[in-house]
Design a protein around this motif. Structure first.
Motif, short mmCIF file in Angstrom:
data_model
loop_
_atom_site.label_atom_id
_atom_site.label_comp_id
_atom_site.label_asym_id
_atom_site.label_seq_id
_atom_site.Cartn_x
_atom_site.Cartn_y
_atom_site.Cartn_z
N LEU A 117 101.55 6.00 60.43
CA LEU A 117 101.59 4.98 59.38
C LEU A 117 100.75 3.76 59.75
O LEU A 117 100.03 3.21 58.90
N LEU A 118 100.83 3.38 61.02
CA LEU A 118 100.01 2.24 61.46
C LEU A 118 98.53 2.56 61.30
O LEU A 118 97.74 1.73 60.83
N ALA A 119 98.15 3.78 61.69
CA ALA A 119 96.74 4.19 61.56
C ALA A 119 96.34 4.17 60.09
O ALA A 119 95.23 3.71 59.75
N LEU A 120 97.23 4.63 59.23
CA LEU A 120 96.91 4.69 57.79
C LEU A 120 96.71 3.29 57.21
O LEU A 120 95.69 3.02 56.57
N VAL A 121 97.66 2.40 57.42
CA VAL A 121 97.58 1.09 56.75
C VAL A 121 96.55 0.16 57.40
O VAL A 121 96.03 -0.74 56.74
N PHE A 122 96.26 0.39 58.67
CA PHE A 122 95.27 -0.48 59.33
C PHE A 122 93.87 0.12 59.33
O PHE A 122 92.95 -0.48 59.88
N LEU A 123 93.71 1.30 58.72
CA LEU A 123 92.39 1.93 58.70
C LEU A 123 91.34 1.04 58.04
O LEU A 123 90.26 0.84 58.62
N PRO A 124 91.60 0.44 56.87
CA PRO A 124 90.60 -0.46 56.28
C PRO A 124 90.28 -1.65 57.18
O PRO A 124 89.12 -2.07 57.25
N ALA A 125 91.29 -2.17 57.87
CA ALA A 125 91.03 -3.29 58.78
C ALA A 125 90.12 -2.85 59.92
O ALA A 125 89.19 -3.58 60.31
N LEU A 126 90.34 -1.64 60.38
CA LEU A 126 89.51 -1.11 61.47
C LEU A 126 88.07 -0.94 61.00
O LEU A 126 87.12 -1.33 61.71
N THR A 149 95.22 -8.95 57.42
CA THR A 149 94.17 -8.78 58.44
C THR A 149 92.83 -8.48 57.78
O THR A 149 91.79 -9.04 58.16
N VAL A 150 92.85 -7.59 56.79
CA VAL A 150 91.61 -7.26 56.07
C VAL A 150 91.04 -8.51 55.41
O VAL A 150 89.83 -8.76 55.46
N TYR A 151 91.92 -9.30 54.80
CA TYR A 151 91.49 -10.54 54.15
C TYR A 151 90.76 -11.45 55.14
O TYR A 151 89.66 -11.93 54.87
N LEU A 152 91.36 -11.63 56.29
CA LEU A 152 90.75 -12.51 57.30
C LEU A 152 89.42 -11.94 57.79
O LEU A 152 88.43 -12.66 57.93
N LEU A 153 89.41 -10.64 58.03
CA LEU A 153 88.16 -10.02 58.52
C LEU A 153 87.04 -10.13 57.49
O LEU A 153 85.87 -10.29 57.84
N CYS A 154 87.41 -10.04 56.20
CA CYS A 154 86.40 -10.12 55.15
C CYS A 154 85.89 -11.55 54.95
O CYS A 154 84.72 -11.76 54.65
N LEU A 155 86.77 -12.52 55.10
CA LEU A 155 86.38 -13.89 54.74
C LEU A 155 85.99 -14.77 55.92
O LEU A 155 85.31 -15.78 55.72
N LEU A 156 86.39 -14.39 57.12
CA LEU A 156 86.06 -15.25 58.27
C LEU A 156 84.55 -15.46 58.45
O LEU A 156 84.11 -16.57 58.81
N PRO A 157 83.72 -14.44 58.19
CA PRO A 157 82.27 -14.68 58.36
C PRO A 157 81.71 -15.68 57.36
O PRO A 157 80.58 -16.12 57.51
N PHE A 158 82.48 -16.03 56.35
CA PHE A 158 81.99 -16.97 55.32
C PHE A 158 82.57 -18.38 55.51
O PHE A 158 82.89 -19.07 54.55
N GLY A 159 82.72 -18.79 56.72
CA GLY A 159 83.16 -20.15 57.02
C GLY A 159 84.56 -20.45 56.52
O GLY A 159 85.49 -19.70 56.82
N ASP A 160 84.65 -21.51 55.70
CA ASP A 160 85.97 -21.94 55.24
C ASP A 160 86.44 -21.21 53.98
O ASP A 160 87.47 -21.58 53.40
N ALA A 161 85.70 -20.20 53.56
CA ALA A 161 86.04 -19.50 52.31
C ALA A 161 87.46 -18.93 52.36
O ALA A 161 88.13 -18.83 51.33
N TRP A 162 87.94 -18.54 53.55
CA TRP A 162 89.29 -17.93 53.65
C TRP A 162 90.37 -18.89 53.18
O TRP A 162 91.42 -18.48 52.69
N GLN A 163 90.04 -20.23 53.29
CA GLN A 163 91.04 -21.21 52.83
C GLN A 163 91.03 -21.33 51.30
O GLN A 163 92.07 -21.53 50.67
N VAL A 164 89.86 -21.13 50.73
CA VAL A 164 89.70 -21.27 49.28
C VAL A 164 90.53 -20.23 48.54
O VAL A 164 91.13 -20.50 47.50
N TYR A 165 90.55 -19.03 49.08
CA TYR A 165 91.19 -17.92 48.37
C TYR A 165 92.62 -17.65 48.84
O TYR A 165 93.18 -16.60 48.56
N LEU A 166 93.21 -18.59 49.55
CA LEU A 166 94.58 -18.37 50.05
C LEU A 166 95.58 -18.12 48.91
O LEU A 166 96.49 -17.31 49.03
#
Lengths: 330, 280
Positions: free
Chosen positions: B33-42, B131-148
């Motif tokens: 289950l962990l492998a399944l739900v974290f696959l996109p994050a990986l 986790t996926v959210y953070l991985l997707c938005l962290l490269p875009f600076g402060d954008a992760w805060q905008v979409y919280l």
């Protein structure tokens, strides 16, 4: 207890043994005209039974309908026809009845990854025990079944015997008025078997209505004299073993007579009209088959008194459960 | 010893939830289950490591992953394994007699176990999506805060969807012998095919309502449900938030009610029947 199936069953004496009550209200399980089918197969056929305080053994070969009856007694199956009641209350789907019943199932299923103590604590919580009372009750039951050393272990790591004890412990947590055990001694070593039997007997003595199913005769014999004998989904006989044997008048009784001169005694017995229907020499003893047990015993005793024969032993060979079972089932 | 009264009402639900052992993600099931739900994050992490940040904005990438991977696929799949096992494991493992012997109302048992299943699922799924959210938005600076805010709505809708799936698959676990197979058939038909059909049919799926809620609550166009594309997109009109919430609630309550009904008729063990048949 009155059998109601088409097959005439042997009924002997009262099935409810007198017990030393421990202030417990006696619980009566009643099975009325219960039938149960699985597809085209009939597992129980119009069974009428009643179980009262004390231990009752439910006997029969595999496929006799014991497990089906047990499932009905504990409310885990629905009768196709008839009713199963505890003190007049329907059991299936009735929480007030379930509260009074403890069940030790036949299968080996347990939560393998869960420590035995956690399992028992969970079961106690579901039964309404909370806080310190829950811990105390689990400790008390664990002590009673002799599982203290093993409760921290996961149930998957327990031996077969300790798994059985764990199942018995969960059934005793709520101090049930009715305890139903399905093949409880399977897989136990002789010492565990002895301990288990002692616990079951003591519960019967305390006034608990205990129903024990088994197809191993000596196990049941060690727990109780009261039996219900089943075959093909019907009750063949019920009551005390000796009483059932007395009613089987189509089978001659076998009596072992210890004597230094079996041939001489044999001649004496054959000289009496219609006293013995057969004689056999087994080792140094004489085994007589008779339809008139009391007359034979009186004759032999008189012969000993008169000096006509020397008698060292006189004992029935087929008053036991094994004989009753074989006469009725095979 | 005086025998205590067994718990009733909400207390019974709490006890049923707390003492539910069956279906817990342990051992290999937990790893799977962990492998399944974290696959996109990986996969997202690998993409980041390889120096790719996706073609669109960070949030669009997140929404795409959510739509393609989690909704309609990973979440229902994870819920199949968790939901069906919540009761199914009891019959498969021969412990059903400990369920049926409990002096708790069947409704309390079902609701308690459903809550236990939902809790287990949320503990797995929500951290993975965050986790996926953070991985997707962290490269875009402060954008992760905008979409919280949008992330908050996403997690809320996923939680609702988890509740509905848990109820549905809990019912499948009780009602069918091959529950996993039938659940997969259901997911394929309802969540993968039906949800892609024109609106009147798509509305029958949970997936449609989850996307509709995400679209309207987060005000992000990327979440807009799409009909089946046969050359051109089918026009999908928004359904009101209330309708979608009601639909999901009806699914959940209906499945739980059916589960309680099935459980009250359920018997312990099929081996008796097998033995009887063998004897015949």
């Amino acid at each position: 207890m009155t059998p109601a199936s088409d097959t005439p069953a042997v009924v002997a004496s009262s099935p409810v043994a007198p017990v030393r009550s421990a202030g417990r209200a006696p619980a009566k399980l009643t099975v009325r005209k219960v039938s149960r089918w699985y597809g085209d197969v009939i597992a129980l056929n119009a069974v009428d039974l009643a179980f009262g305080p004390g231990v009752t053994g439910l006997l029969g070969p595999n496929g006799a309908g014991k497990t089906t009856l047990i499932r009905l007694l504990v409310g885990m199956a629905t009768p196709g026809d008839g009713t199963v009641e505890l003190d007049g209350q329907r059991i299936r789907g009735n929480l007030a009845a379930l509260v009074r019943i403890g069940f030790v199932p036949d299968g080996d299923g347990l939560y393998e990854d869960v420590p035995a103590r956690r399992f028992l604590l969970d079961q106690a919580e579901q039964r309404g025990f909370t806080g310190a009372a829950r811990e105390a009750r689990v400790d008390e039951v664990v002590r009673r079944v002799g599982l203290e050393e093993y409760v921290p272990k996961k149930m998957g790591a327990l031996s077969k015997g300790n798994r059985q004890k764990c199942k018995l412990a969960q059934a005793l947590l709520h101090d049930p008025d009715v305890l139903v055990l399905d093949e409880p001694l399977t897989g136990l070593d002789p010492i565990m078997r002895r301990d288990f039997i002692a616990v079951v007997r003591s519960l019967g003595d305390e006034g608990v209505t205990v129903v024990v199913s088994s197809h191993v005769l000596h196990e049941v014999e060690a727990m109780t004299d009261d039996i219900v004998l089943m075959r093909h989904g019907q009750v063949l006989a019920e009551g005390k073993v000796a009483d059932i044997r007395d009613t089987l008048d189509t089978h001659a009784r076998r009596i072992r007579i210890g004597t230094p001169d079996p041939r001489a005694l044999g001649r004496l017995l054959l000289g009496e009209d219609d006293l013995v229907s057969g004689l056999a020499f087994e080792g140094a003893d004489l085994v007589a088959a008779t339809m008139h047990r009391d007359r034979l015993c009186a004759f032999v005793q008189q012969a000993a008194v008169d000096g006509a024969a020397e008698v060292t032993a006189l004992e029935p060979l087929d008053d036991d459960l094994r004989s009753v079972f074989s006469y009725l089932v095979t | 010893m005086s025998r205590p009264r067994p718990p009733e009402g909400l207390a019974a639900v709490r006890v049923a939830a707390r003492t539910c052992v069956a279906g817990a993600p342990r051992g290999r099931r937990r790893i799977g289950l962990l492998a399944l739900v974290f696959l996109p994050a990986l996969v997202t992490a690998l993409v980041l490591i390889l120096g790719e940040s996706g073609r669109g904005t960070g949030f669009k990438n997140f929404a795409t992953i959510l739509g393609v991977a989690y909704l309609g696929r990973i979440l229902p799949l994870a819920m199949i394994f968790l939901g069906t096992a919540t009761f199914g494991d009891e019959w498969a493992g021969g412990t059903a007699c400990y369920v049926l012997g409990q002096p708790l109302s069947r409704r309390a048992l079902v609701v308690g176990r459903w809550l236990a299943c939902v809790r287990r699922a949320l503990v797995l799924v929500l951290p993975a999506v965050a986790t996926v959210y953070l991985l997707c938005l962290l490269p875009f600076g402060d954008a992760w805060q905008v979409y919280l805010g949008a992330l908050g709505w996403t997690l809320a809708v996923l939680s609702l969807l988890t509740c509905a799936y848990a109820a549905v698959f809990l019912f499948f676990g009780l009602a069918f012998a091959r529950a996993v197979m039938w659940s997969m058939v259901y997911v394929f038909i309802s969540e993968m095919v039906l949800s892609q059909l024109p609106q009147s049919l798509a509305m029958l799926s949970l997936d449609f309502h989850a996307r509709n809620l995400l679209w309207q609550l987060s005000a992000q166009e990327v979440f807009k449900p799409r009909g089946l594309t046969l050359g051109s997109d089918v026009i999908v009109e928004p359904v009101s938030i209330g309708v979608s919430l009601l639909w999901i609630a009806c699914f959940t309550v209906g499945a739980l009610a059916l589960s309680a009904l099935v459980l009250s008729r359920k018997e312990a063990g099929g081996e008796v029947q097998a033995a009887a048949s063998g004897e015949a």
